[in-house]
Write a protein that holds these residues in place. Sequence first.
Motif, short mmCIF file in Angstrom:
data_model
loop_
_atom_site.label_atom_id
_atom_site.label_comp_id
_atom_site.label_asym_id
_atom_site.label_seq_id
_atom_site.Cartn_x
_atom_site.Cartn_y
_atom_site.Cartn_z
N GLY A 135 0.66 -1.24 -0.30
CA GLY A 135 0.54 0.01 0.17
C GLY A 135 0.83 0.96 0.44
N GLY A 136 1.91 1.65 1.06
CA GLY A 136 2.26 2.78 0.90
C GLY A 136 3.56 2.71 -0.16
N LEU A 137 3.06 1.76 -0.99
CA LEU A 137 4.73 1.84 -2.22
C LEU A 137 3.28 1.83 -4.09
CD1 LEU A 137 7.09 -0.53 -1.66
CD2 LEU A 137 7.20 1.97 -1.10
N VAL A 138 3.16 1.82 -3.96
CA VAL A 138 1.58 1.98 -5.04
C VAL A 138 1.36 3.42 -4.96
CG1 VAL A 138 -1.18 2.09 -5.55
CG2 VAL A 138 -0.02 0.66 -4.11
N PRO A 139 1.38 4.75 -4.92
CA PRO A 139 2.54 5.96 -5.43
C PRO A 139 3.46 5.56 -6.37
CG PRO A 139 1.03 6.40 -3.16
CD PRO A 139 2.02 4.77 -3.43
N PHE A 140 4.42 5.93 -5.41
CA PHE A 140 5.49 5.57 -6.17
C PHE A 140 5.48 4.46 -7.56
CE2 PHE A 140 6.73 6.37 -2.24
CZ PHE A 140 7.99 6.51 -2.14
N ALA A 141 4.71 3.45 -7.55
CA ALA A 141 4.13 2.73 -8.84
C ALA A 141 3.32 3.17 -9.67
CB ALA A 141 3.19 1.39 -8.41
N ARG A 142 2.37 3.59 -9.36
CA ARG A 142 2.08 4.65 -10.08
C ARG A 142 2.27 5.27 -10.84
NH1 ARG A 142 -3.27 3.24 -9.89
NH2 ARG A 142 -3.94 2.18 -7.21
N GLU A 143 3.48 6.32 -10.31
CA GLU A 143 4.01 7.43 -11.34
C GLU A 143 5.45 6.95 -11.58
OE1 GLU A 143 7.21 10.91 -9.78
OE2 GLU A 143 6.35 9.94 -8.11
N ALA A 144 5.70 5.48 -11.54
CA ALA A 144 6.54 5.07 -12.78
C ALA A 144 5.70 4.22 -13.49
CB ALA A 144 7.57 3.78 -12.14
N ALA A 145 4.40 3.97 -13.59
CA ALA A 145 3.93 3.87 -14.34
C ALA A 145 2.83 4.89 -15.41
CB ALA A 145 3.12 2.12 -14.03
N GLU A 146 3.20 5.77 -15.22
CA GLU A 146 2.07 6.60 -15.20
C GLU A 146 2.23 6.62 -17.35
OE1 GLU A 146 3.68 10.57 -14.81
OE2 GLU A 146 2.40 10.60 -13.10
N GLU A 147 3.49 6.44 -18.08
CA GLU A 147 3.25 6.52 -19.39
C GLU A 147 3.25 3.71 -20.37
OE1 GLU A 147 6.50 8.02 -21.17
OE2 GLU A 147 6.49 10.17 -19.80
N LEU A 148 2.92 3.95 -19.27
CA LEU A 148 2.77 2.16 -20.10
C LEU A 148 1.94 2.00 -19.71
CD1 LEU A 148 5.64 1.10 -17.30
CD2 LEU A 148 6.15 1.96 -19.26
N ARG A 149 0.46 2.18 -19.39
CA ARG A 149 -1.04 1.97 -19.12
C ARG A 149 -1.00 0.63 -19.57
NH1 ARG A 149 -3.85 5.67 -22.62
NH2 ARG A 149 -2.65 6.86 -23.60
N PRO A 150 -0.75 0.05 -17.72
CA PRO A 150 -0.72 -1.06 -17.89
C PRO A 150 -2.48 -1.70 -17.13
CG PRO A 150 -0.16 0.11 -15.15
CD PRO A 150 0.35 0.53 -17.13
N ARG A 151 -2.26 -2.93 -17.40
CA ARG A 151 -4.02 -2.80 -16.59
C ARG A 151 -4.80 -2.89 -15.34
NH1 ARG A 151 -6.27 -8.15 -20.56
NH2 ARG A 151 -4.89 -7.18 -21.87
N PHE A 152 -3.57 -3.32 -14.21
CA PHE A 152 -3.64 -3.11 -13.20
C PHE A 152 -2.02 -2.20 -11.89
CE2 PHE A 152 -4.42 -4.82 -8.65
CZ PHE A 152 -5.03 -3.44 -7.95
N VAL A 153 -2.72 -1.46 -11.51
CA VAL A 153 -2.07 -1.04 -10.57
C VAL A 153 -2.29 -0.87 -9.43
CG1 VAL A 153 -0.34 0.69 -9.90
CG2 VAL A 153 -0.63 0.19 -12.87
N GLY A 154 -1.97 -1.66 -8.33
CA GLY A 154 -2.32 -1.09 -6.92
C GLY A 154 -2.04 -2.20 -6.21
N ASP A 155 -2.60 -2.54 -4.85
CA ASP A 155 -1.87 -3.32 -3.29
C ASP A 155 -3.24 -4.82 -3.52
OD1 ASP A 155 -4.09 -2.12 -2.23
OD2 ASP A 155 -3.81 -0.99 -0.78
N PRO A 156 -2.21 -5.13 -2.45
CA PRO A 156 -3.08 -6.51 -2.68
C PRO A 156 -4.60 -6.44 -2.82
CG PRO A 156 -0.58 -6.92 -1.95
CD PRO A 156 -1.69 -5.38 -2.03
N GLN A 157 -4.95 -6.11 -1.12
CA GLN A 157 -5.94 -5.52 -0.38
C GLN A 157 -7.02 -5.25 -1.68
OE1 GLN A 157 -3.43 -4.00 1.06
NE2 GLN A 157 -3.69 -5.66 1.83
N THR A 158 -7.05 -4.14 -2.93
CA THR A 158 -7.90 -3.48 -4.04
C THR A 158 -7.37 -5.03 -5.05
OG1 THR A 158 -6.75 -1.25 -3.93
CG2 THR A 158 -7.73 -2.01 -5.42
N PHE A 159 -7.08 -5.28 -5.57
CA PHE A 159 -6.63 -7.19 -6.25
C PHE A 159 -7.66 -7.57 -5.75
CE2 PHE A 159 -5.29 -10.48 -7.66
CZ PHE A 159 -5.51 -10.36 -9.08
N ALA A 160 -7.74 -7.70 -4.34
CA ALA A 160 -8.52 -9.47 -3.71
C ALA A 160 -9.61 -8.96 -4.21
CB ALA A 160 -8.25 -8.93 -2.13
N GLU A 161 -10.37 -7.71 -4.60
CA GLU A 161 -11.69 -7.08 -4.78
C GLU A 161 -12.25 -7.81 -6.56
OE1 GLU A 161 -11.99 -2.68 -4.64
OE2 GLU A 161 -11.81 -2.95 -2.27
N LEU A 162 -11.71 -8.55 -6.97
CA LEU A 162 -11.46 -8.42 -8.29
C LEU A 162 -12.58 -9.97 -8.26
CD1 LEU A 162 -8.30 -7.60 -10.39
CD2 LEU A 162 -10.20 -6.83 -10.24
#
Length: 589
Positions: A135-162
């Motif tokens: 969770g605490g590193l998701v902002p870093f990951a989102r910033e790093a992936a800004e131009e890459l358009r991945p299908r999912f960026v998030g923490d395990p808790q958010t992923f668990a809702e799928l």
Amino acid sequence: MSLEATPTENRLPPRGGDFATLAEALDYAAEGETGYNFYTGRGELYAVLPYADLRRDAQRIARQFLCLGLCQGTRVALVAETNPDFLRFFFACQYAGLVPVPLPVPINLGSHRAYVRQLRDMLISCQADVIIAPGGLVPFAREAAEELRPRFVGDPQTFAELPESQRPLCQPNPDDVAYLQYTSGSTRFPRGVMITQRTVMSNLWSIINDGVKIGPGDRCVSWLPYYHDMGLVGLILTPVASQMSVDYLGTREFAMRPRQWLSLLSRSRATISFSPPFGYELCARRLRPEEADKFDLSRWRVAGVGAETIRPESLARFAEALAPSGFDPRAFLACYGMAECSLAVSFAPLDQGVGIDTVDGDHLAATEEVRPVSPDTAGIRINRFVDCGEPLPSFECQIRNDAGEELPERHSGVIFVRGPSVMSGYFNDPENTREVLAADGWLNTGDIGYRVGRRLFITGRKKDLIIINGRNIWPQDLEYLAEQQPEVRPGDALAFAAPGPDGEDTTILVVQCREADKNRRAELAERLQKLIREDVGIDCYIDLVPLHTLPRTSSGKLSRSKARQNFIESHDWQRHLLASQTRIDRRAS
């Protein structure tokens, strides 16, 4: 209700890694009671993950992966913090036919821009379509992936809702890529090593049966980062392939409280733990004399040491400091390996401690020949190299000169290896793959070493070698001289060559200095110059820098290449070199 760690003993009949895939290994381990255990920096057990629970959780997450519509072989980037979620997602990829890519956590939280840049480079390299981060590193990951358009960026808790897909899980093929392992990048930009199921299972089998000889009653403790090959293959995959319980301490927690490593080994009565040399040095330095007998390390039979240059002095200090705990120095097990070989290439013999070859350093600097001498020989520079043992039975090994010719024993050259544990290549990087991996399967490791019989001795990295006036200078020799000074601690010095004002290479020694007094700093620099001139026979520019200046790789190792780059990019450095050289010339005259 208090947590209880998974047991050491297991009712399941042991199997020594004879599986076709990682999923098959976990399927078998899940039939027993062993598993992974997680401890805080204060030594409190906060999570328990038996292999049976890991298999159930991983298969659930795999079905959620399938609902995203990912193609087989899609890369899933996992920011590899030491916690149960990383393991759940890593093994979920095995069941979903996806390729997990362990990525580093920030070495220190103040390096926001550098960390985001590092993540972005790795994400572009591996072309990840899913990114999972704490969770605490998701902002870093989102910033790093800004131009890459991945299908999912998030923490395990958010992923668990799928939702979960109803499609059947994949059955991995032994020739499928099991994961991408990024090299530490100590001498160049990290590259994604492709490791197939067959490749890693071959290495795991050899580690379990030939290297460490794991059996009933064995238990591991580890603080190594999950994104490093020793942490991932050695202390995550080896235990599951041998159905062994492991106790984990976070890497950052170890750095702050290294005694917790010893405490955990003592409490769990563990038998196996590995560390780079600096881990043993850090423990010995932080340990107070009256504390040693509070630990019981008498069951620690394999104190593995590798991942960087092994200095016997650090291990000797650790053994002496921990003697009251029952630690047996014969437990030290030197090893050699690299991510391009899954992990392990060679192990020293068990139960024999550190073997040392004492050689004529002056003769080695001038020739390829490695001449043994008595440790008390006077009038020459002495080098001491650690015996890293024989290559595992599945490996062929050659020492070659610059012309590619195989050298006889006791001649130093580049180490080449071939065997079933060698990578299939760097991901999406055929040019660099061709540079190191020949069509006939021989891998150029980039490491320099020599053989005595079948035993391997590692002397350094080819790209780190300093060549001055035709002489080979090992940067470790200069760094060791610095670390013997009272103002300097192990890991506070890096040596390399940089082009001087006249275009010729100049030797540079960058030293993190705790001394604030200007006169004392100048005295330290002059003392080091004199020692290097007397011991190695070269002039050296000493650059004293503040603490926490020396750059490190993603795995925490000091990076000579990055230090060299930083030094060259600093303004006016050649003017300072010229002034320094003028002072040296005046003293010489």
